[in-house]
Motif scaffolding. Structure first.
Motif, PDB file in Angstrom:
ATOM      1  N   LYS A 129      61.787  26.786  40.364  1.00  0.00           N
ATOM      2  CA  LYS A 129      61.292  25.805  41.342  1.00  0.00           C
ATOM      3  C   LYS A 129      59.829  25.531  41.009  1.00  0.00           C
ATOM      4  O   LYS A 129      58.953  26.311  41.355  1.00  0.00           O
ATOM      5  N   ASP A 184      66.180  24.156  53.241  1.00  0.00           N
ATOM      6  CA  ASP A 184      65.222  25.101  52.662  1.00  0.00           C
ATOM      7  C   ASP A 184      63.810  24.921  53.192  1.00  0.00           C
ATOM      8  O   ASP A 184      62.959  25.797  53.010  1.00  0.00           O
ATOM      9  N   GLN A 213      59.940  30.578  52.909  1.00  0.00           N
ATOM     10  CA  GLN A 213      59.739  30.255  51.499  1.00  0.00           C
ATOM     11  C   GLN A 213      58.270  30.473  51.166  1.00  0.00           C
ATOM     12  O   GLN A 213      57.399  30.381  52.030  1.00  0.00           O
ATOM     13  N   ASN A 234      63.938  22.122  39.495  1.00  0.00           N
ATOM     14  CA  ASN A 234      64.533  22.883  40.581  1.00  0.00           C
ATOM     15  C   ASN A 234      65.988  23.214  40.286  1.00  0.00           C
ATOM     16  O   ASN A 234      66.537  22.840  39.244  1.00  0.00           O
ATOM     17  N   SER A 288      60.822  32.737  41.715  1.00  0.00           N
ATOM     18  CA  SER A 288      62.175  32.262  42.036  1.00  0.00           C
ATOM     19  C   SER A 288      63.225  33.314  41.722  1.00  0.00           C
ATOM     20  O   SER A 288      64.393  33.158  42.095  1.00  0.00           O
ATOM     21  N   GLN A 333      59.571  17.300  39.060  1.00  0.00           N
ATOM     22  CA  GLN A 333      60.198  18.286  39.944  1.00  0.00           C
ATOM     23  C   GLN A 333      61.252  19.046  39.145  1.00  0.00           C
ATOM     24  O   GLN A 333      62.220  18.458  38.660  1.00  0.00           O
ATOM     25  N   SER A 386      57.234  27.518  43.321  1.00  0.00           N
ATOM     26  CA  SER A 386      57.828  27.644  44.645  1.00  0.00           C
ATOM     27  C   SER A 386      59.090  28.490  44.613  1.00  0.00           C
ATOM     28  O   SER A 386      59.618  28.827  43.549  1.00  0.00           O
ATOM     29  N   THR A 387      59.590  28.824  45.810  1.00  0.00           N
ATOM     30  CA  THR A 387      60.885  29.500  45.935  1.00  0.00           C
ATOM     31  C   THR A 387      61.917  28.611  46.622  1.00  0.00           C
ATOM     32  O   THR A 387      63.058  29.022  46.819  1.00  0.00           O
ATOM     33  N   TYR A 446      67.227  19.480  37.093  1.00  0.00           N
ATOM     34  CA  TYR A 446      67.966  20.212  38.124  1.00  0.00           C
ATOM     35  C   TYR A 446      69.084  21.031  37.488  1.00  0.00           C
ATOM     36  O   TYR A 446      69.509  20.777  36.353  1.00  0.00           O
ATOM     37  N   ASN A 463      64.398  25.291  47.229  1.00  0.00           N
ATOM     38  CA  ASN A 463      65.134  24.167  46.676  1.00  0.00           C
ATOM     39  C   ASN A 463      64.643  22.883  47.320  1.00  0.00           C
ATOM     40  O   ASN A 463      63.949  22.896  48.350  1.00  0.00           O
TER      41      ASN A 463
END
Length: 605
Positions: free
Chosen positions: A286, A310, A316, A226, A531, A224, A302-303, A252, A305
């Protein structure tokens, strides 16, 4: 109240960690700040005492001295109630709209004081057993009942082991593979909106649980990447999907104490903060890489969080790739490339981190077949880049090579935040930015005038009518002082309207770019889901001396070009059209009226 780190990232309970109290709000009982972040940084004794005495009778028992500003205090109390966090040993019961059971098992003690009013997340209770395993019998939890406190209350972390008590919208399990196949050839999804029931059954709506659905494959491990991560929420998602014991690697950007040394508390979780060399740059990408037991993987761009808000009432977008199967054992690392060179671009992006923790995922990408991927990866990484592989130069290069000429079709740039552009638009916005995003093949060398630019960004009025009222603007960080320096921007602003996808009241955290040929039911020569907001940090500035592009942020998006997706020059938008592309907002966009102003984050302060 329990201490909370920046933004919306909740503390992980740890018996060995001292409980650091919050500072009392300096405004005392005259606090007026309707900002969730403020309530996480400061305690409010007068509001907490009122909240404690609330019995769910329909209103808060406010002392008469607050009558002059009664609505303000009610709003603040509702905000505090909405953000309550479940803790072991307390009987937080969801309202009837979110729960079908009032039984709350009492997990093992976390060592927290029973007097704490906003306790921390205890990740030990979210990972003790598979969701399919029977829960241990236990006495009812102690503490005063919170039943029917407020219809807006939703628990952040599961008070039971039933996913229905944690998530407002739960899609049927085992259906995502068929849903994903039906989304071909785009594989574009928009997040399900909690308070818009029409979106609950749309074929292009998606929940986080569906991303982890077993019909897509048995997960081996996942990456992940982000900006903001609420670790309690994220691990609860994996828990309910039955993947608590699987390796999870997190990159992150936003500071969060919960993720530091997380491996000591959760050995299967590894987290790395990506630090930036300038305060103007953000680790804003993301992305997910999901690796399966059969050797295949999927990529999600993705857009959103990775935290509660979110995935609730915000619009999103995400691209969810088809499965990329494992290559034969004798294949070379460069085998399995797509016509869009997606594999090469992804490897180059991942390698830019220079992190040993990514070695496994880099190797998995090398060992998988991406030949069927039909989108281009468009990314940004910090630095000065002499090539054309990053940021807006990447967009311009791809459009110049493959995008059909669209004459003077306007550029529609839709974002959740706006940058600082200078005293006049031509310095960047209608200069290099517009120029790169409106390139196309067969385009004349000189145009009499550049195409029109239309920026979709919510007005104050748009936010007021959202599902969450002013709190709907919490994902729109444009500041008033920035707008005061570029009021000329009003000439380019258009409203957020999304009635045709039932997302009109779901404020957009999505970012997308396209050009519209014709009006409603027209067509577009490309669609970029990313993003990246409309900012120099995200898209870059060209050094006029050497032509290099200076970027400050990490970003990632996917560019859809008709030539590669449907073998045509344009994507159709009209209902009923074959291979129709669904864009979440209404087209053509509607300009701000004279009495409208853009939403600024100062409205929440």
């Amino acid at each position: 109240m329990g201490a909370v780190c920046g933004k919306l990232c909740f503390h992980v309970a740890d018996d060995k960690t001292p409980k650091k109290p919050k500072m009392e709000c300096p405004y005392g009982d005259k606090c007026y700040r309707l900002n969730p972040i403020h309530f996480k940084e400061y305690s409010h004794a007068h509001l907490e005492s009122i909240l404690d005495s609330y019995t769910g009778s329909g209103d808060f028992p406010l002392p008469s001295k607050y009558n002059a500003q009664r609505q303000m205090y009610v709003d603040q109390l509702k905000m505090m109630l909405h953000k309550q966090i479940y803790t072991p040993g307390k009987n937080f019961e969801p309202s009837s709209s979110t729960s079908q059971s009032s039984e709350v098992p009492s997990p093992a003690s976390s060592g927290e004081s029973s007097k704490e009013k906003s306790p921390r997340v205890d990740l030990k209770t979210t990972e003790t057993r598979s969701p399919a395993a029977p829960a241990a019998s236990a006495a009812p939890a102690s503490g005063p009942s919170q039943k029917n406190r407020d219809s807006d209350y939703h628990p952040i972390v599961p008070p039971t082991r039933r996913v229905e008590d944690f998530l407002t919208v739960v899609a049927p399990r085992g259906k995502m593979a068929a849903k994903h196949a039906a989304a071909a050839p785009y594989y574009i999804f928009y997040t399900t909106i909690k308070d818009s029931k029409q979106t609950h059954v749309q074929p292009y709506s998606i929940t986080f649980q569906e991303i982890l659905d077993r019909s897509l494959g048995e997960l081996r491990c996942s990456l992940q990447i982000n900006f903001m991560v609420e670790i309690g929420w994220l691990l609860a998602q994996y828990y309910f999907a039955g993947y608590s014991e699987k390796k999870l690697t997190i990159l992150y950007g936003e500071e969060c104490s919960e993720l530091k040394n997380i491996t000591k508390k959760k050995p299967r979780v590894e987290a790395h903060q990506v630090t930036m060399s300038t305060p103007f740059g953000k680790h804003h990408t993301k992305m997910m890489i999901l690796c399966y037991e059969d050797g295949s993987l999927r990529v999600v761009i993705s857009t959103a969080n990775l935290y509660y808000d979110d995935w609730e009432n915000r619009t999103q977008g995400l691209w969810f790739s088809p499965a990329c199967p494992e290559l034969p054992a004798d294949a070379m690392p460069h085998d399995g490339e797509s016509p869009t060179m997606f594999k090469r671009s992804l490897l180059r992006y991942l390698n830019h981190y220079h992190l040993a923790a990514l070695a496994y995922y880099v190797e998995r990408v090398k060992r998988c077949d991406f030949s069927h991927i039909n989108v281009f990866l468009v990314a940004s990484v910090p630095g000065s880049h002499p090539d054309m592989d990053w940021g807006m130069l990447r967009v311009g290069t791809l459009l110049r090579q493959h995008c059909a000429y669209a004459q003077k079709a306007p550029l529609i740039a839709q974002a959740s935040s706006i940058g600082s552009y200078g005293k006049e638009p031509k310095l960047w916005l209608t200069g290099d930015f517009l120029h790169n995003f409106t390139k196309s093949r067969d385009m004349p060398q000189m145009l009499s005038a550049p195409p029109e630019l239309k920026i979709i960004y919510p007005s104050l009025q748009n936010v007021r009518q959202s599902h969450d009222d002013l709190l709907g603007g919490g994902c729109l960080p444009y500041a008033a002082d920035a707008h005061a320096k570029q009021t000329w921007l009003n000439d380019f602003l258009y409203q957020w309207q999304a009635r045709h996808t039932a997302r009109n009241k779901a404020m957009p955290h999505i970012k997308s770019y396209t050009r519209l040929v014709g009006g409603e039911g027209g067509e577009v020569p490309y669609y970029l889901l990313t993003s990246a907001n409309i900012s120099k940090a995200a898209w870059g500035q060209v050094n006029k001396g050497n032509g290099a592009l200076r970027l400050m942020s990490y970003e990632a998006g996917v560019l859809f070009l008709p030539k590669f997706v449907i073998n045509a020059d344009f994507f159709p938008l009209s209902a009923g059209a074959k291979n129709r592309l669904i864009i979440p907002y209404d087209l053509p966009p509607v300009k701000y009226t004279q009495d409208m102003n853009p939403w600024v984050s100062d409205y929440l302060r």
